[in-house]
Scaffold this motif. Structure first.
Motif: not given
Length: 366
Positions: A157-167, A169-183
């Protein structure tokens, strides 16, 4: 004893007494003891408070995440959870330990669907959707097995919650990371272009080099003016045949030639602008420098946006908080023999009584 009373008595023994006796014998002689371990937890969402909130005591350490608890509730009952626990603990053999208890033990050769159904009968889930608290009662045929299964459920259950947290975080930072990579890519290209320009022209800073060349040109023009003045004065005071006049004229030609060469470097000569003229080089350098400054500004802006996205992602951090660690049972709670025996007795007695009433009702009418 009348015949019908004898028949009623015999039917009672056949349909009530014997099944109850067989059930009691099986429950107390053959049914294996089952131990129950309990574990309780909830999903918490980490909230980072400002220092003012921490000092004032207005901040909370965490809040319940009901939607994640709903997901976890379904996950614990899912086939995926059963397969994970089976891989870790060999669940089939744990549930098949009682050799003389075919009623309560599990068939190790049964398919996964039957194992999932058996799992749901052995793992009871109590979920309060209002508070998000989840409590499990995990049964097994030995106390260590019950504790091991409960611990494995907590770990998965803890692994599942960590997986949900990672997803999340990935959703929140994906666009910002793409902008940073382009910059970053634009900044690298701008720096490489400027480096290539310096390597090709062998000039680190054309602006400084132009200032030096302008100093040389101004000095030559000043020398030319002084030479012209000296030549004019000499012509007024002497004749054209004076050797000094020829020498000054020669000096004027040399200085003028040097001035033309220096002016040609700036693209100011009358024969047009060449590729290596300082005006062209300076324009190209300023263009590359503007591109570099723009790329640096874009990079700093993208980096700030990425840092902000990371902070927001940290605020969406989830973790599993166990308020009840897996308990180790010391005595068997299941099967609840007296309760089961009472239910079986009541059930068969009601069936027998109903059949007897129907029989005598039909008989009396006939």
């Amino acid at each position: 004893m009348k015949r019908r009373h004898l028949g009623l008595f015999l039917s009672f023994w056949a349909f009530v007494a014997v099944p109850v006796a067989v059930t009691g014998w099986y429950l107390f002689e053959r049914a294996a003891d089952q131990y129950a371990s309990r574990v309780g937890f909830s999903v918490r969402a980490q909230e980072f408070q400002a220092p003012v909130d921490l000092l004032s005591g207005l901040g909370n350490l965490g809040s319940s995440t009901t939607s994640d608890s709903d997901i976890l509730y379904e996950f614990i009952q899912s086939q995926e959870m059963v397969e994970l626990v089976d891989q870790a603990l060999d669940l089939r053999n744990l549930y098949a330990k009682p050799e003389n208890d075919p009623i309560f033990a599990f068939d190790p050769d049964a398919p996964i669907e039957e194992l999932v159904d058996y799992w749901r009968s052995m793992v009871a889930i109590y979920y309060d959707s209002g508070t998000g608290l989840i409590e499990l009662r995990v049964r097994a045929f030995t106390a260590p097995d019950a504790v091991a299964i409960a611990e494995q459920i907590l770990a998965q259950s803890s692994i599942m919650i960590n997986r949900l947290t990672a997803v999340a975080r990935e959703d929140v930072t994906r666009y910002a990371r793409q902008e940073l990579d382009q910059a970053v890519a634009r900044l690298k290209e701008a720096r490489q272009a400027l480096t290539q320009f310096r390597a090709t022209t062998q000039i680190v800073d054309p602006t400084a080099d132009v200032q030096g060349q302008m100093t040389v040109l101004v000095s030559l023009q000043q020398q030319l003016a002084e030479t012209y003045i000296e030549l004019d004065l000499l012509i007024e005071n002497s004749s054209e045949s004076d050797p000094r006049v020829a020498q000054l004229r020669k000096q004027v030609q040399v200085i003028q030639s040097r001035i033309d060469i220096e002016r040609r470097k700036f693209g100011l000569a009358g024969d047009g602008e060449s590729d290596d003229a300082y005006a062209t080089l300076l324009g190209r350098f300023e263009e590359l420098n503007v591109d570099l400054e723009f790329a640096q500004t874009s990079y700093l802006s993208a980096l700030q946006g990425y840092d902000t996205a990371l902070r927001e992602a940290q605020q969406q951090s989830r973790y599993l908080a166990a308020y009840l660690s897996p308990t180790r049972p010391e005595s068997a709670e299941f099967p609840q023999r007296l309760t089961l025996l009472g239910l079986v007795s009541l059930f068969v007695f009601l069936i027998w009584a109903l059949m007897a009433l129907i029989y005598y009702s039909v008989r009396d009418r006939s």
